[in-house]
Scaffold this motif. Structure first.
Motif, mmCIF file in Angstrom:
data_model
loop_
_atom_site.group_PDB
_atom_site.id
_atom_site.type_symbol
_atom_site.label_atom_id
_atom_site.label_comp_id
_atom_site.label_asym_id
_atom_site.label_seq_id
_atom_site.Cartn_x
_atom_site.Cartn_y
_atom_site.Cartn_z
ATOM 1 N N PHE A 1 19.710 -32.788 29.391
ATOM 2 C CA PHE A 1 19.160 -32.510 28.056
ATOM 3 C C PHE A 1 17.827 -33.222 27.846
ATOM 4 O O PHE A 1 16.913 -32.678 27.227
ATOM 5 N N ASP B 1 17.203 -29.026 24.420
ATOM 6 C CA ASP B 1 18.533 -28.626 23.959
ATOM 7 C C ASP B 1 18.715 -27.107 23.902
ATOM 8 O O ASP B 1 19.538 -26.587 23.163
ATOM 9 N N ARG C 1 22.190 -25.679 28.816
ATOM 10 C CA ARG C 1 23.577 -25.185 28.733
ATOM 11 C C ARG C 1 23.947 -24.422 30.011
ATOM 12 O O ARG C 1 25.036 -24.591 30.562
ATOM 13 N N GLU D 1 27.177 -27.851 24.758
ATOM 14 C CA GLU D 1 26.799 -27.528 23.371
ATOM 15 C C GLU D 1 27.233 -28.645 22.418
ATOM 16 O O GLU D 1 26.540 -28.973 21.472
ATOM 17 N N ALA E 1 23.300 -29.319 22.367
ATOM 18 C CA ALA E 1 22.641 -28.019 22.180
ATOM 19 C C ALA E 1 22.548 -27.639 20.696
ATOM 20 O O ALA E 1 23.149 -28.276 19.834
ATOM 21 N N TYR F 1 28.414 -26.279 19.571
ATOM 22 C CA TYR F 1 27.532 -26.799 18.522
ATOM 23 C C TYR F 1 28.191 -26.605 17.150
ATOM 24 O O TYR F 1 28.176 -27.485 16.292
#
Lengths: 250, 238
Positions: free
Chosen positions: A111, A116, A121, A194, A198, A204
């Protein structure tokens, strides 16, 4: 395993878990804030399902892309690692040593370097399922199927394409199982990525729900993750089964 | 055409007991030769050494032949993705198409050419596997229990046919069946069960060399030869 059987298994596990949660809630009089009641869960599900569905589709798409990249890369590297040459030995040693390192621990660095967005991912999803695939593929491709290969070897007809075809065909069930298993890992990897940093996907969304301490939203997200995982894994099993049936002349 | 094994020593990795100690023998002309002995005595190991699949620890194998040495055993399988007929056509050597057609008819496997190998009976598998070896170019064919699951009349018919087909080549037939070995072989190489101290002495016994439609010996002669083979295999003086 058939798609309906897999979905049924998932539904029974999910709703059993939910039932246990509610039994605990009402047995110990836990607050609605800690464990939401059925009505609240239903209300959250009807209000947010579109957003969560879009997020889980996004996550699944990234996981599938990462999974396929890992399958392609693992096939290529296992092909190199199957031989007894210096490159083969080096590849095998590197694979066995590197796989011991937890990819999730490297995720923050990814990351840091890649930001992000999608790339991080995708990379984490691919990496998390790459090593189990690689080790299985190296094992499969480097293990001779002597009963079939012997004739081609003794008559001087063997070549790398034939060797690979024989070993792949003879291990189709094992390969399908490994790909299905790594598919789960790809989804887990994407969600973990995530969740870490992310700005998209169901991981997320879960992170946001966690900050709000909203278990109802997390439960809706878990339901959709389970549903989509089951669908994806069933699809891989179905494709593996069809390929085998076609090759077997069925 | 010549096959000579000179002072062979072999021990499987991780074991203390050698399979062969100073094993020597020679075959100086083509024909149907059998390798006979009880289970676990080292027949398949010797076959693999002769074919070059495994190197001996000591000693050497000298071969004078026009073609390659092929070794076939009865655990072999065809690739599962194609029919047996397609596979036989694909692996048939150039110029052997007529022979392939002849063998398919002779071994009665034509009805199974559209089947996959896994769908055949054990006897059908044995015959299919033997056919694919017979349509190769070779000087020596080592056939290790390749007809083990075929019924006796069919097996005798096939063996008699092979004698004619491979009259100019060495056919080294490995079998536990003393009767067929005695009947069809020109020579029988017997690996004894209790090798003499210090070295493995192979015993060479004349077979009755029966061909298609010929039977020039008495029943008693066949019995005597079978007993002679069994005595030799058990390590008794013949």
């Amino acid at each position: 395993m058939g798609i309906f059987k897999r979905l049924l298994q998932f539904a029974s596990i999910f709703f059993t878990g939910l039932a246990i949660l509610w039994i605990i809630k009402y047995a110990y009089s836990f607050s609605d804030y800690l464990i939401p009641p059925p009505a609240e869960l239903l209300q959250v599900a009807t209000s947010y399902w579109k957003i969560y569905l879009a997020a889980v589709v996004n996550t699944t798409a990234v996981a599938i892309a990462g999974h396929f990249s890992a399958i392609l890369l693992a096939t290529l590297v296992a092909f190199l690692g199957r031989s007894g040459s210096v490159i083969g030995n080096l590849t095998r040693t590197a694979a066995y040593n590197l796989q011991a390192y937890p990819i999730v621990a490297v995720a923050p660095i990814i990351f840091l370097f890649l930001g992000d967005g999608l790339a991080s991912r995708l990379l984490i999803a691919a990496m998390i399922c790459y090593f189990p695939l690689l080790l299985s593929f190296i094992g499969i491709f480097s293990e001779p199927v002597d009963q079939v290969e012997h004739f081609f070897r003794t008559t001087g007809r063997i070549n790398w394409r034939l060797e690979l075809a024989i070993r792949t065909f003879e291990n189709l069930d094992k390969i399908t199982t490994v790909i299905v298993g790594s598919g789960t890992m790809a989804i887990v990897g994407t969600i973990v990525a995530e969740f870490l940093a992310a700005t998209n996907g169901i991981g997320y969304t879960i992170r946001k729900a966690l900050y709000q301490s909203n278990l109802a939203k997390i439960l809706v997200a878990l339901f959709l993750i389970g549903l989509f995982s089951s669908l994806y894994l069933s699809l891989i099993e179905y494709i593996g089964g069809r390929i085998k049936m076609r090759l077997m002349g069925g | 055409m010549r096959l000579v094994c000179d002072n062979l020593y072999y021990r499987y990795p991780g074991t203390d007991t050698p399979v062969f100690k100073g094993l020597s023998f020679g075959i100086d002309r083509p024909g149907f030769i059998s390798l006979f002995g009880f289970s676990g005595i080292g027949k398949s190991t010797l076959a693999r050494i002769i074919s070059g699949e495994i190197p001996p620890d000591k000693g050497r194998v000298d071969v004078e032949t026009t073609g390659q040495i092929l070794y076939s055993h009865n655990a072999e399988r065809f690739p599962g993705w194609e029919s047996t007929g397609h596979h036989l056509e694909r692996v048939c050597d150039y110029g052997k198409r007529d022979l392939l057609a002849h063998l398919i008819e002779e071994y009665a496997v034509a009805p199974y050419l559209h089947s996959r190998y896994s769908g055949l009976s054990m006897g059908q598998k044995n015959r299919m596997n033997l056919i694919r070896y017979l349509v190769q170019d070779f000087g020596i064919l080592i056939a290790d229990e390749v007809l083990a699951n075929v019924d006796e009349p069919t097996r005798n018919h096939i063996l008699a046919g092979i004698k004619e087909l491979l009259a100019d080549r060495i056919f080294l037939y490995i079998s536990h069946n003393a009767l067929e070995v005695a009947r069809f072989s020109r020579l029988v190489l017997v690996l004894p069960q209790n090798p003499e101290e210090g070295h493995t002495a192979i015993r060479i016994i004349d077979g009755l060399d029966e061909g298609t439609g010929q039977r020039t010996y008495e029943e008693r002669t066949l019995q005597d030869r079978v007993y002679q083979l069994l005595r030799a295999a058990s390590g008794m003086k013949t």
